[in-house]
Motif scaffolding. Structure first.
Motif, PDB file in Angstrom:
ATOM      1  N   ALA A  17       0.832  -1.204   0.000  1.00  0.00           N
ATOM      2  CA  ALA A  17       0.000   0.000   0.000  1.00  0.00           C
ATOM      3  C   ALA A  17       0.868   1.256   0.000  1.00  0.00           C
ATOM      4  N   ILE A  18       1.967   1.223   0.738  1.00  0.00           N
ATOM      5  CA  ILE A  18       2.879   2.374   0.775  1.00  0.00           C
ATOM      6  C   ILE A  18       3.498   2.589  -0.602  1.00  0.00           C
ATOM      7  N   LYS A  19       4.011   1.522  -1.211  1.00  0.00           N
ATOM      8  CA  LYS A  19       4.660   1.643  -2.522  1.00  0.00           C
ATOM      9  C   LYS A  19       3.673   2.058  -3.612  1.00  0.00           C
ATOM     10  N   THR A  23      -4.228   4.678  -0.593  1.00  0.00           N
ATOM     11  CA  THR A  23      -4.770   5.234   0.648  1.00  0.00           C
ATOM     12  C   THR A  23      -5.980   4.454   1.153  1.00  0.00           C
ATOM     13  N   GLU A  24      -6.666   3.738   0.290  1.00  0.00           N
ATOM     14  CA  GLU A  24      -7.805   2.924   0.743  1.00  0.00           C
ATOM     15  C   GLU A  24      -7.327   1.777   1.631  1.00  0.00           C
ATOM     16  N   TYR A  53       0.193  10.853   1.777  1.00  0.00           N
ATOM     17  CA  TYR A  53       0.070  10.031   0.568  1.00  0.00           C
ATOM     18  C   TYR A  53      -0.901  10.655  -0.430  1.00  0.00           C
ATOM     19  N   ARG A  54      -2.023  11.181   0.074  1.00  0.00           N
ATOM     20  CA  ARG A  54      -3.012  11.805  -0.827  1.00  0.00           C
ATOM     21  C   ARG A  54      -2.402  12.955  -1.621  1.00  0.00           C
ATOM     22  N   LYS A  59       6.731   9.365  -1.804  1.00  0.00           N
ATOM     23  CA  LYS A  59       6.675   8.294  -2.798  1.00  0.00           C
ATOM     24  C   LYS A  59       7.788   7.321  -2.453  1.00  0.00           C
ATOM     25  N   VAL A  60       7.420   6.093  -2.141  1.00  0.00           N
ATOM     26  CA  VAL A  60       8.397   5.074  -1.792  1.00  0.00           C
ATOM     27  C   VAL A  60       8.507   4.092  -2.951  1.00  0.00           C
ATOM     28  N   GLU A  61       9.708   3.968  -3.479  1.00  0.00           N
ATOM     29  CA  GLU A  61       9.945   3.082  -4.616  1.00  0.00           C
ATOM     30  C   GLU A  61      10.371   1.691  -4.172  1.00  0.00           C
ATOM     31  N   GLU A  62      11.112   1.641  -3.068  1.00  0.00           N
ATOM     32  CA  GLU A  62      11.672   0.363  -2.642  1.00  0.00           C
ATOM     33  C   GLU A  62      11.606   0.233  -1.123  1.00  0.00           C
TER      34      GLU A  62
END
Length: 121
Positions: A17-19, A23-24, A53-54, A59-62
């Motif tokens: 969900a983070i990557k 947000t849901e 996040y919204r 932004k997490v890529e890894e």
């Protein structure tokens, strides 16, 4: 009773969900009264986390995680992990290693994160 496998599966769902900036799913995994201390030392709530996040500020890529400890205490799980994170925060690239502690608690509507903390190591 919470199991270690359930918590590990939820952790993986959280990372996805983070990557994916989902947000849901994050909304479902985080308890309404969540309190979390982020690496800057600021205490954030669920709403502050979701807003990050919204708005696309994080932004997490890894995410590469290594579980150090996982304790189940009745309806609560405490997990300590090392995480290598790579991404972008407020349009500034970052790559760092963190140690996180997260508290998962079982509720009638599922197991949710109720608190935690992260720090650079």
């Amino acid at each position: 009773m919470i199991t270690k496998d359930e918590i590990l599966n939820l952790e993986n769902t959280l990372y996805g969900a983070i990557k994916n900036n989902d947000t849901e799913i994050l909304d479902n995994l985080l308890h309404t009264d969540l309190l979390f201390v982020v690496p800057s030392g600021q205490t954030i709530t669920k709403e502050i986390d979701l807003q990050t996040y919204r708005e696309g500020n994080l932004k997490v890529e890894e995410i590469i995680s290594k579980v150090e400890e996982l304790n189940i205490i009745a309806d609560l799980a405490v997990i300590v992990l090392q995480m290598d994170l790579k991404g972008d925060y407020n349009n500034k690239p970052f790559e760092a290693k963190y140690r996180y502690i997260r508290f998962w608690k079982e509720f009638p509507d599922g197991i949710k994160v109720v608190g935690g903390s992260g720090m650079a190591i």
